[in-house]
Design a protein around this motif. Structure first.
Motif, PDB file in Angstrom:
ATOM      1  N   GLU A  94       0.819  -1.211   0.000  1.00 44.69           N
ATOM      2  CA  GLU A  94       0.000   0.000   0.000  1.00 44.69           C
ATOM      3  C   GLU A  94       0.855   1.263   0.000  1.00 44.69           C
ATOM      4  OE1 GLU A  94      -3.131  -0.260  -0.643  1.00 44.69           O
ATOM      5  OE2 GLU A  94      -2.899  -2.433  -0.566  1.00 44.69           O
ATOM      6  N   LEU A  95       1.956   1.257   0.735  1.00 44.73           N
ATOM      7  CA  LEU A  95       2.848   2.415   0.728  1.00 44.73           C
ATOM      8  C   LEU A  95       3.504   2.587  -0.636  1.00 44.73           C
ATOM      9  CD1 LEU A  95       4.540   1.990   4.229  1.00 44.73           C
ATOM     10  CD2 LEU A  95       3.041   3.867   3.545  1.00 44.73           C
ATOM     11  N   SER A  96       3.865   1.483  -1.259  1.00 41.82           N
ATOM     12  CA  SER A  96       4.480   1.555  -2.591  1.00 41.82           C
ATOM     13  C   SER A  96       3.506   2.103  -3.620  1.00 41.82           C
ATOM     14  CB  SER A  96       4.975   0.170  -3.022  1.00 41.82           C
ATOM     15  OG  SER A  96       6.012  -0.285  -2.174  1.00 41.82           O
ATOM     16  N   MET A  97       2.242   1.725  -3.509  1.00 39.26           N
ATOM     17  CA  MET A  97       1.235   2.220  -4.452  1.00 39.26           C
ATOM     18  C   MET A  97       1.142   3.740  -4.389  1.00 39.26           C
ATOM     19  SD  MET A  97      -0.408   0.076  -6.381  1.00 39.26           S
ATOM     20  CE  MET A  97      -0.326  -1.699  -6.595  1.00 39.26           C
ATOM     21  N   VAL A  98       1.209   4.277  -3.185  1.00 34.18           N
ATOM     22  CA  VAL A  98       1.057   5.726  -3.013  1.00 34.18           C
ATOM     23  C   VAL A  98       2.341   6.477  -3.325  1.00 34.18           C
ATOM     24  CG1 VAL A  98       0.595   7.550  -1.329  1.00 34.18           C
ATOM     25  CG2 VAL A  98      -0.766   5.446  -1.302  1.00 34.18           C
ATOM     26  N   HIS A  99       3.453   5.991  -2.803  1.00 32.60           N
ATOM     27  CA  HIS A  99       4.684   6.778  -2.836  1.00 32.60           C
ATOM     28  C   HIS A  99       5.655   6.404  -3.952  1.00 32.60           C
ATOM     29  CE1 HIS A  99       3.635   8.681   0.957  1.00 32.60           C
ATOM     30  NE2 HIS A  99       3.356   7.489   1.454  1.00 32.60           N
ATOM     31  N   VAL A 100       5.438   5.277  -4.621  1.00 33.61           N
ATOM     32  CA  VAL A 100       6.380   4.838  -5.655  1.00 33.61           C
ATOM     33  C   VAL A 100       5.697   4.620  -6.996  1.00 33.61           C
ATOM     34  CG1 VAL A 100       8.104   3.112  -6.307  1.00 33.61           C
ATOM     35  CG2 VAL A 100       7.817   3.721  -3.893  1.00 33.61           C
ATOM     36  N   LEU A 101       4.637   3.823  -7.009  1.00 33.30           N
ATOM     37  CA  LEU A 101       4.033   3.403  -8.267  1.00 33.30           C
ATOM     38  C   LEU A 101       3.068   4.410  -8.867  1.00 33.30           C
ATOM     39  CD1 LEU A 101       3.488  -0.362  -7.379  1.00 33.30           C
ATOM     40  CD2 LEU A 101       5.334   0.666  -8.706  1.00 33.30           C
ATOM     41  N   HIS A 102       2.744   5.458  -8.119  1.00 31.91           N
ATOM     42  CA  HIS A 102       1.903   6.524  -8.655  1.00 31.91           C
ATOM     43  C   HIS A 102       2.546   7.899  -8.467  1.00 31.91           C
ATOM     44  CE1 HIS A 102      -1.174   3.320  -8.543  1.00 31.91           C
ATOM     45  NE2 HIS A 102      -1.666   3.964  -9.577  1.00 31.91           N
ATOM     46  N   ARG A 103       3.855   7.897  -8.307  1.00 34.01           N
ATOM     47  CA  ARG A 103       4.577   9.160  -8.181  1.00 34.01           C
ATOM     48  C   ARG A 103       5.792   9.128  -9.094  1.00 34.01           C
ATOM     49  NH1 ARG A 103       3.965  12.908  -4.003  1.00 34.01           N
ATOM     50  NH2 ARG A 103       1.825  12.802  -3.217  1.00 34.01           N
ATOM     51  N   ASN A 104       5.949  10.163  -9.902  1.00 32.00           N
ATOM     52  CA  ASN A 104       7.131  10.245 -10.747  1.00 32.00           C
ATOM     53  C   ASN A 104       8.251  10.932  -9.967  1.00 32.00           C
ATOM     54  OD1 ASN A 104       8.720   9.980 -12.999  1.00 32.00           O
ATOM     55  ND2 ASN A 104       7.240  10.896 -14.399  1.00 32.00           N
ATOM     56  N   PHE A 105       9.474  10.520 -10.232  1.00 30.11           N
ATOM     57  CA  PHE A 105      10.638  11.126  -9.589  1.00 30.11           C
ATOM     58  C   PHE A 105      11.501  11.731 -10.690  1.00 30.11           C
ATOM     59  CE2 PHE A 105       9.037   8.221  -6.489  1.00 30.11           C
ATOM     60  CZ  PHE A 105       9.309   8.813  -5.252  1.00 30.11           C
ATOM     61  N   THR A 106      11.439  13.045 -10.816  1.00 27.44           N
ATOM     62  CA  THR A 106      12.111  13.723 -11.922  1.00 27.44           C
ATOM     63  C   THR A 106      13.482  14.265 -11.551  1.00 27.44           C
ATOM     64  OG1 THR A 106      10.874  15.719 -11.347  1.00 27.44           O
ATOM     65  CG2 THR A 106       9.958  14.323 -13.073  1.00 27.44           C
ATOM     66  N   SER A 107      13.832  14.233 -10.263  1.00 26.35           N
ATOM     67  CA  SER A 107      15.159  14.651  -9.816  1.00 26.35           C
ATOM     68  C   SER A 107      15.316  14.198  -8.370  1.00 26.35           C
ATOM     69  CB  SER A 107      15.338  16.162  -9.902  1.00 26.35           C
ATOM     70  OG  SER A 107      14.685  16.793  -8.829  1.00 26.35           O
ATOM     71  N   LEU A 108      16.529  14.355  -7.832  1.00 32.01           N
ATOM     72  CA  LEU A 108      16.743  13.996  -6.423  1.00 32.01           C
ATOM     73  C   LEU A 108      15.832  14.801  -5.502  1.00 32.01           C
ATOM     74  CD1 LEU A 108      20.637  13.680  -6.252  1.00 32.01           C
ATOM     75  CD2 LEU A 108      18.959  11.832  -6.118  1.00 32.01           C
ATOM     76  N   LEU A 109      15.552  16.031  -5.874  1.00 30.24           N
ATOM     77  CA  LEU A 109      14.697  16.877  -5.051  1.00 30.24           C
ATOM     78  C   LEU A 109      13.303  16.280  -4.885  1.00 30.24           C
ATOM     79  CD1 LEU A 109      14.192  19.511  -3.523  1.00 30.24           C
ATOM     80  CD2 LEU A 109      13.687  20.611  -5.708  1.00 30.24           C
ATOM     81  N   SER A 110      12.861  15.522  -5.871  1.00 35.58           N
ATOM     82  CA  SER A 110      11.509  14.962  -5.796  1.00 35.58           C
ATOM     83  C   SER A 110      11.370  13.937  -4.686  1.00 35.58           C
ATOM     84  CB  SER A 110      11.120  14.345  -7.144  1.00 35.58           C
ATOM     85  OG  SER A 110      12.021  13.324  -7.518  1.00 35.58           O
ATOM     86  N   MET A 111      12.498  13.479  -4.128  1.00 33.44           N
ATOM     87  CA  MET A 111      12.433  12.564  -2.983  1.00 33.44           C
ATOM     88  C   MET A 111      12.226  13.300  -1.678  1.00 33.44           C
ATOM     89  SD  MET A 111      15.390   9.747  -3.901  1.00 33.44           S
ATOM     90  CE  MET A 111      15.253   8.942  -2.300  1.00 33.44           C
ATOM     91  N   VAL A 112      12.425  14.623  -1.721  1.00 32.92           N
ATOM     92  CA  VAL A 112      12.302  15.407  -0.495  1.00 32.92           C
ATOM     93  C   VAL A 112      10.840  15.789  -0.300  1.00 32.92           C
ATOM     94  CG1 VAL A 112      13.211  17.358   0.807  1.00 32.92           C
ATOM     95  CG2 VAL A 112      14.625  16.237  -0.907  1.00 32.92           C
ATOM     96  N   ARG A 113      10.067  14.820   0.090  1.00 38.21           N
ATOM     97  CA  ARG A 113       8.656  15.032   0.411  1.00 38.21           C
ATOM     98  C   ARG A 113       8.438  14.512   1.817  1.00 38.21           C
ATOM     99  NH1 ARG A 113       7.577  12.093  -4.428  1.00 38.21           N
ATOM    100  NH2 ARG A 113       6.545  10.512  -3.153  1.00 38.21           N
ATOM    101  N   PRO A 114       7.839  15.290   2.694  1.00 32.49           N
ATOM    102  CA  PRO A 114       7.636  14.834   4.072  1.00 32.49           C
ATOM    103  C   PRO A 114       6.937  13.484   4.145  1.00 32.49           C
ATOM    104  CG  PRO A 114       7.140  17.162   3.901  1.00 32.49           C
ATOM    105  CD  PRO A 114       7.384  16.673   2.498  1.00 32.49           C
ATOM    106  N   SER A 115       5.927  13.269   3.278  1.00 33.10           N
ATOM    107  CA  SER A 115       5.185  12.009   3.332  1.00 33.10           C
ATOM    108  C   SER A 115       6.065  10.824   2.994  1.00 33.10           C
ATOM    109  CB  SER A 115       3.992  12.060   2.368  1.00 33.10           C
ATOM    110  OG  SER A 115       4.433  12.258   1.033  1.00 33.10           O
ATOM    111  N   LEU A 116       6.993  11.002   2.021  1.00 30.52           N
ATOM    112  CA  LEU A 116       7.888   9.909   1.655  1.00 30.52           C
ATOM    113  C   LEU A 116       8.923   9.671   2.743  1.00 30.52           C
ATOM    114  CD1 LEU A 116       8.982   7.816  -0.324  1.00 30.52           C
ATOM    115  CD2 LEU A 116      10.330   9.642  -1.395  1.00 30.52           C
ATOM    116  N   ILE A 117       9.521  10.749   3.238  1.00 29.61           N
ATOM    117  CA  ILE A 117      10.564  10.605   4.253  1.00 29.61           C
ATOM    118  C   ILE A 117      10.002   9.945   5.509  1.00 29.61           C
ATOM    119  CG2 ILE A 117      12.114  11.882   5.772  1.00 29.61           C
ATOM    120  CD1 ILE A 117      12.505  13.885   3.482  1.00 29.61           C
ATOM    121  N   VAL A 118       8.791  10.337   5.902  1.00 29.66           N
ATOM    122  CA  VAL A 118       8.163   9.760   7.096  1.00 29.66           C
ATOM    123  C   VAL A 118       7.920   8.267   6.917  1.00 29.66           C
ATOM    124  CG1 VAL A 118       6.013   9.699   8.421  1.00 29.66           C
ATOM    125  CG2 VAL A 118       7.099  11.885   7.907  1.00 29.66           C
TER     126      VAL A 118
END
Length: 552
Positions: free
Chosen positions: A144-168
């Motif tokens: 379920e976490l992968s569906m939200v944070h990985v499989l339905h989110r594009n990562f266009t640069s390293l900065l795109s990983m800096v999201r509070p929801s992902l880091i948490v």
């Protein structure tokens, strides 16, 4: 005065694999004039089928396990249809598969919890089922976490990983420990630990290296089951091709692309091997990404770095037409090596062919009568081996290597299943090796599943769905974000085509139900100020340092 009709945007897609066909269906639905160019004379790429010379035995070239069904359902729903409407009939494989150990003991994996309770407690004791349920609960959270944070989110640069929801939630995905280490928390016997970690091979990785989050594979197997499309796995890309063609897309087979035409830093079309030049507003490449960067675009420091990245394994695959049915083999049977870790180290650390391989046997005719004559079977054997490297034999030695591997595999099947005459029942044989995989599908190093999936090859560290320096140039497939596997590439096609539409400021079809959060990262990055970028990268650096510390 009649207004002139607005010219449709044009797209060329290189490769008609699962990512190419899905993207063609999506872009043609969104109003593009789409042309798909494929070097082979069939669609599907590795997700295709073929028959033996008699035409009576059918084989899946590659994928045979239909997992994470919600991503298939999503793809067809987005296109305004369904698997059922497109004539795809799914059958459930029950049991999921059998695991045969060297001592001839068998563990049967099932989506029936009653059966699994008995099976697990047979080895783990009365409290074993509690551990099994805990393992599934963790796998469910990972899914379920992968569906939200990985499989339905594009990562266009390293900065795109800096999201509070992902880091948490990053730590909850256990990305800094292996699948095998997670299994040791829930299972006390070595036999059960092996049984619940082999699925890492679906990613072409060792269970001792694959990220802990990937136990979501066992979750989907046990809680959603393993399915199979009647007529072969190729029915999925073939259905996507039909949908695209209904929307006006054109597929050109036996059309090898020589290079992507780049003018002024922007993709303008392609040039074919025969010298023909085709123009388009965007170019989406579904061919192997590492190979494509080195062959379809001018070589750069980036493409050279890509070639050095770790890749998944290759395989020696045997496709056997049998003279009779082999009831001892189920739809899916896994034979595990006695030296479990050593066999994986041989493949992934030393890039060799293990002297005692673990291997997978698929009998499509067990659940699909159309795969073989009524009194016979079609059998596929996949033997994981290292990708092409200096450690593997030269091309001139492969005949000997294949024959040695063939003898090992047949000997183990005969011994473990008490089938002394199995080798005499093989009527016809087709073989794929790391060399033929590379030749047929332009796979870098003959790797059948693209780039590896360790921590620094996923999320923003994985090659992006958009070319790093060329405008209007995109990628979809196993080595691009989000990763390998048919359902994952379907998710990647949704990301890549959504990004194309957003970059061109074109409307996204309402059926896709793309949420603002799916586009938020991309748009924020597109408009980000330099200060925010520096702050984000510093935050990410701290997160990575913490991750490396936790992994020690």
């Amino acid at each position: 005065m009649v207004a002139r009709a607005q010219k449709k945007p044009t797209a060329i897609i290189v490769g008609a694999g699962i990512g190419g066909t899905a993207s063609a269906a999506r872009l043609s639905q969104a109003g593009f004039d789409v042309t798909v160019l494929e070097k082979n004379d069939f669609a599907g790429g590795r997700c295709s089928i073929f028959t033996d010379p008699t035409g009576q035995h059918r084989f899946d070239t590659g994928p045979s396990l239909y997992l994470i069904p919600r991503l298939f359902d999503e793809a067809f729903k987005d296109l305004g249809t369904s698997l059922d409407k497109e004539g795809i009939k799914l059958v459930k494989c029950e049991p999921n598969y059998r695991i045969v150990f060297p001592d001839k003991e068998v563990v049967e994996m099932s989506s029936d919890l009653t059966k699994m309770k008995q099976e697990v407690e047979r080895w783990e004791g009365e409290k074993g089922f509690e551990g099994f349920l805990g393992f599934l609960k963790e796998g469910h959270a990972h899914m379920e976490l992968s569906m939200v944070h990985v499989l339905h989110r594009n990562f266009t640069s390293l900065l795109s990983m800096v999201r509070p929801s992902l880091i948490v939630n990053l730590r909850k995905l256990h990305p800094f420990v292996s699948v095998y280490s997670r299994a040791t928390k829930y299972f006390k016997t070595e036999r059960m630990r092996k049984a619940f970690t082999f699925a890492a091979m679906y990613l072409g990785m060792s269970p001792f290296d694959a990220l802990g989050a990937y136990n979501l594979l066992q979750y989907t197997e046990h809680c959603e089951g393993i399915l199979y499309p009647l007529g072969g796995f190729a029915q999925v890309p073939l259905a996507l091709q039909r949908i695209a063609e209904r929307n006006g897309a054109i597929f050109k087979f036996n059309s090898t692309v020589k290079r992507v035409t780049v003018e002024g830093g922007q993709a303008r079309g392609v040039e074919l091997e025969n010298g023909e030049k085709l123009k388009a507003d965007i170019v989406l490449v579904n061919a192997d990404l590492v190979w494509s960067m080195a062959h379809l675009y001018e070589e750069t420091s980036y493409s050279k770095r890509l070639e050095e990245k770790p890749v998944s394994c290759s395989s020696i695959s045997f496709y056997w037409s049998m003279k009779k049915k082999i009831p001892q083999l189920n739809s899916h049977t896994i034979f595990l090596a006695e030296e479990y870790r050593e066999s994986f180290d041989s493949i992934f650390r030393d890039h060799k062919i293990p002297h005692e391989p673990s291997f997978y046997v698929n009998v499509p005719s067990r659940h699909d009568p159309s795969a073989a004559p009524a009194d016979k079977d079609s059998v596929i054997v996949l033997v994981p081996v290292g990708h092409l490297s200096a450690a593997l034999p030269k091309s001139s030695d492969w005949d000997k290597v294949v024959e040695e591997t063939r003898v090992k595999i047949i000997t183990e099947i005969e011994r473990r299943l008490d089938l002394p005459n199995f080798r005499d029942l093989i009527e016809h044989e087709t073989i794929n090796t790391p060399i033929t995989w590379g030749q047929k599908f332009n796979l870098h190093r003959g790797s059948i599943l693209g780039l590896s999936h360790d921590f620094f090859n996923v999320l923003a560290f994985r090659p992006k769905t958009r070319h790093p320096t060329v405008k209007n140039a995109y990628f979809v497939g196993a080595s691009a974000h989000p990763g390998t596997g048919v359902p994952i590439v379907l998710a990647g096609a949704r990301m890549a085509t959504t990004q194309i539409l957003d970059d061109l400021k074109l409307p996204i079809p309402k059926q896709w139900e793309v949420t603002p959060s799916e586009l938020a990262t991309h748009r924020t990055l597109r408009d980000a100020a330099g200060g925010a970028t520096i702050l984000g990268l510093l935050t990410l650096l701290i997160a990575v340092l913490i991750a490396l510390y936790m992994r020690q």
